[in-house]
Design an enzyme around this catalytic site. Structure first.
Site, mmCIF file in Angstrom:
data_model
loop_
_atom_site.group_PDB
_atom_site.id
_atom_site.type_symbol
_atom_site.label_atom_id
_atom_site.label_comp_id
_atom_site.label_asym_id
_atom_site.label_seq_id
_atom_site.Cartn_x
_atom_site.Cartn_y
_atom_site.Cartn_z
ATOM 1 N N HIS A 284 0.826 -1.209 0.000
ATOM 2 C CA HIS A 284 0.000 0.000 0.000
ATOM 3 C C HIS A 284 0.860 1.259 0.000
ATOM 4 O O HIS A 284 0.371 2.328 0.314
ATOM 5 C CB HIS A 284 -0.906 0.017 1.242
ATOM 6 C CG HIS A 284 -1.964 -1.041 1.216
ATOM 7 N ND1 HIS A 284 -2.539 -1.557 2.350
ATOM 8 C CD2 HIS A 284 -2.544 -1.697 0.186
ATOM 9 C CE1 HIS A 284 -3.445 -2.470 2.023
ATOM 10 N NE2 HIS A 284 -3.465 -2.581 0.709
ATOM 11 N N HIS A 285 2.157 1.121 -0.329
ATOM 12 C CA HIS A 285 3.011 2.314 -0.257
ATOM 13 C C HIS A 285 2.579 3.352 -1.286
ATOM 14 O O HIS A 285 2.867 4.527 -1.152
ATOM 15 C CB HIS A 285 4.495 1.958 -0.425
ATOM 16 C CG HIS A 285 4.901 1.658 -1.836
ATOM 17 N ND1 HIS A 285 4.538 0.505 -2.485
ATOM 18 C CD2 HIS A 285 5.624 2.365 -2.734
ATOM 19 C CE1 HIS A 285 5.016 0.525 -3.713
ATOM 20 N NE2 HIS A 285 5.680 1.642 -3.895
ATOM 21 N N LYS B 179 7.655 -4.496 -9.995
ATOM 22 C CA LYS B 179 7.497 -4.143 -11.414
ATOM 23 C C LYS B 179 7.101 -2.673 -11.559
ATOM 24 O O LYS B 179 7.690 -1.920 -12.330
ATOM 25 C CB LYS B 179 6.369 -5.024 -11.962
ATOM 26 C CG LYS B 179 6.480 -5.419 -13.390
ATOM 27 C CD LYS B 179 5.251 -6.216 -13.796
ATOM 28 C CE LYS B 179 5.273 -7.657 -13.364
ATOM 29 N NZ LYS B 179 4.162 -8.438 -13.974
ATOM 30 N N ASP C 221 8.411 3.008 -12.951
ATOM 31 C CA ASP C 221 7.928 4.296 -12.490
ATOM 32 C C ASP C 221 6.427 4.480 -12.723
ATOM 33 O O ASP C 221 5.973 5.494 -13.257
ATOM 34 C CB ASP C 221 8.719 5.412 -13.211
ATOM 35 C CG ASP C 221 8.712 6.702 -12.412
ATOM 36 O OD1 ASP C 221 8.321 6.658 -11.243
ATOM 37 O OD2 ASP C 221 9.090 7.753 -12.978
ATOM 38 N N LYS D 89 -2.727 -8.716 -6.894
ATOM 39 C CA LYS D 89 -3.051 -9.764 -7.869
ATOM 40 C C LYS D 89 -4.297 -10.493 -7.421
ATOM 41 O O LYS D 89 -4.584 -10.572 -6.219
ATOM 42 C CB LYS D 89 -1.898 -10.770 -7.944
ATOM 43 C CG LYS D 89 -1.873 -11.559 -9.221
ATOM 44 C CD LYS D 89 -1.299 -10.718 -10.330
ATOM 45 C CE LYS D 89 -0.979 -11.451 -11.573
ATOM 46 N NZ LYS D 89 -0.043 -10.658 -12.392
ATOM 47 N N ASN E 289 -1.642 -14.244 -25.066
ATOM 48 C CA ASN E 289 -1.574 -12.843 -25.482
ATOM 49 C C ASN E 289 -0.131 -12.309 -25.474
ATOM 50 O O ASN E 289 0.295 -11.628 -26.408
ATOM 51 C CB ASN E 289 -2.457 -12.006 -24.558
ATOM 52 C CG ASN E 289 -2.514 -10.557 -24.991
ATOM 53 O OD1 ASN E 289 -2.651 -10.264 -26.178
ATOM 54 N ND2 ASN E 289 -2.351 -9.639 -24.053
HETATM 55 N N1 GLU Z 1 -1.248 -9.069 -15.497
HETATM 56 C C1 GLU Z 1 -0.272 -8.169 -15.983
HETATM 57 C C2 GLU Z 1 1.027 -8.322 -15.213
HETATM 58 O O1 GLU Z 1 1.278 -9.326 -14.601
HETATM 59 C C3 GLU Z 1 -0.772 -6.743 -16.073
HETATM 60 C C4 GLU Z 1 -1.183 -6.117 -14.800
HETATM 61 C C5 GLU Z 1 -1.877 -4.751 -14.977
HETATM 62 O O2 GLU Z 1 -1.953 -4.268 -16.083
HETATM 63 O O3 GLU Z 1 -2.319 -4.233 -13.961
HETATM 64 O O4 GLU Z 1 1.883 -7.476 -15.266
#
Ligand code: GLU
Length: 476
Positions: free
Chosen positions: A70-71, A100, A105, A112, A239
């Site tokens: 939650h930062h 990630k 940035d 998730k 995808n």
């Molecule tokens: N599911 C993708 C990932 O693992 C995209 C997440 C997103 O766009 O919020 O990076």
């Protein structure tokens, strides 16, 4: 991870694998243990069981939403539909999202979601029922919203599921003017942004292309600079894998093998990706594609001769039992966590260049960020500046023509005059993000003499997260 892979991979949990990578990076930083613990741990785990009537039976569905950090808010991360979904997996994937976002940035915390179902054997009506019920469970506990937590597609989900999530959220939040921003990866007709669908695959391509421009790195693995003629294997034609393979193919790389669940196909001279997709649509399988060799055991495709290997499916596909047989010189982690820590070490010793997931597959969330911004601003990218740019370019060209006393050919003129469309802006934003991200990690690796890009990426991410805690005044 398939049952087979689970037994092949090491016994430790997926989450502890990420903790190992985190701990390696922490050695380069002088940060208090408590702060590191706070960054590492998952802030909130929501586990749900809800009943759904499927046919005449009531089925109890197991689902999760994990908010790792939650930062920064909102939290951001996809929702996956798979029978392999479990708490450890969702927690790990949420943690990867935090790192990630920090690397590219994007001002979000990581999250998730997952629903333990096989979307390939459930009818569309029932997938819709499950998706809508899951969304209302998230709303009930305040686990979704434009400023709270914003889901997106992941393994087994896509635009269709995102539009159901949006519709359910909207109908339960009347008058919410920013409702569109509650989920990303929506169809363009429902508030999505052009370029989101191919974003992760394109980001993978931009990242590997940048690495291949580096003389020093290419020399270290005995390859020439550039992508042209490089032999590439892509595992997973979903995808991400499909778009990555297409971009590599278009850039002149040779796709020597493609691997799917049912098996793999191989042709040393190269496979035409769009023709493979047509064949897949026609026959339901990539196998028996003309002028290619079938490989029954799809995992064997990872071990074939190539320059670049792109695992673009699920986690832990390269483990201590097959790592020694991998012949690729570069591995681009398009999937999340495709290498176990043991495999990572074996491959590093072999001198393989590994481009880590927390950087390489961040293109999806980067463009999700653009979509979220578009939804909050309620205006399409390019709407304000397209005509203005065209008018300016027209005037500029007139001056050039007058000065040079020469007419510019009409086709060239059209190209130069064109103002930016949404897709142009999104792609250039993505390209810039991936190129910058690569150099930030590479520079840090060099300046701190860090052993590999993964650890450098973690060091970069941890620093970034600490920065934002400091800005909030939480950790003086
Ligand atoms: N599911 C993708 C990932 O693992 C995209 C997440 C997103 O766009 O919020 O990076």
């Amino acid at each position: 991870m398939s049952k087979k892979n689970k037994s092949k991979a090491d016994a430790s949990s997926f989450f502890s694998c990420i903790e190992k990578n985190f701990d390696k990076a922490a050695r380069y930083l002088s940060i208090k243990k408590g702060l590191l613990e706070q960054i590492k741990s998952c802030n909130a785990v929501y586990r749900i069981h809800f009943p759904v009537k499927i046919g005449k039976e009531i089925q109890v569905i197991e689902a999760y939403r994990v908010q790792h950090s939650h930062h920064k808010l909102p939290c951001k991360g996809g929702i996956r539909y798979s029978t392999k979904v479990n708490q450890d997996e969702v927690m790990t994937l949420a943690a990867l999202m935090t790192y990630k976002c920090a690397i590219v940035d994007v001002p979000f915390g990581g999250s998730k979601g997952g629903i333990k179902i096989d979307p390939q054997i459930i009818s569309v009506e029932n997938i819709e029922k499950i998706t809508r019920r899951y969304t209302s469970e998230l709303i009930k506990k305040n686990f979704i919203g434009p400023g709270i937590d914003v889901p997106a597609p992941d393994y087994g989900t896509g635009e269709r599921e995102m539009s159901w999530i949006f519709d359910t959220f909207l109908s339960l939040s009347p008058g919410e003017v920013d409702a569109l921003a509650c989920v990303t990866g929506k169809p363009v007709s429902q508030g999505g942004v052009r370029g989101r669908k191919e974003a992760t695959g394109l980001g993978v391509f931009y990242g590997i292309r940048e690495l291949c421009k580096m003389k020093e790195e290419m020399l270290s693995v005995g390859l020439d600079v550039g992508l042209n003629g490089k032999k590439v294997i892509v595992q997973g034609l979903g995808n991400v894998g499909y778009h990555a393979a297409t971009f590599f193919h278009e850039a002149g790389a040779i796709i020597v093998a493609l691997a799917e669940r049912e098996g793999a196909i191989y042709n040393q001279e190269g496979l035409n990706v769009s023709n493979v997709i047509l064949h897949l649509k026609k026959t339901g399988s990539i196998l028996n594609f003309p002028e290619s060799k079938n490989i029954e055991d799809t995992e064997k495709a990872l071990e074939l001769e190539c320059d670049i290997l792109i695992p673009a499916a699920l986690e832990n596909v390269i483990h201590k039992h097959n790592a020694n047989r991998i012949k690729a010189k570069i591995i681009g982690e398009a999937a999340n966590g495709p290498l176990t820590p043991e495999a990572d070490e074996i491959l590093e010793k072999k001198g393989v260049l590994i481009v880590p997931d927390i950087y390489l597959n961040a293109g999806g969330v980067t463009v999700s960020y653009f979509e979220w911004l578009k939804n909050l601003s309620h205006v399409r990218y390019g709407r304000m500046e397209k005509r203005f740019s065209e008018n300016m370019n027209t005037e500029l060209l007139q001056v050039v023509e007058t000065c040079c006393r020469k007419k510019i050919p009409i086709e060239e003129k059209k190209m130069i005059l064109r103002g930016p469309r949404e897709i142009d802006l999104v792609r250039s934003g993505l390209e810039d993000t991936m190129i910058n991200g690569f150099h930030k990690i590479r520079d840090l690796k060099k300046s701190l003499k860090i052993e590999n890009l993964r650890t450098a990426a973690f060091v970069f991410a941890i620093n970034k997260i600490i920065d934002s805690y400091e800005k909030l005044g939480i950790f003086p």
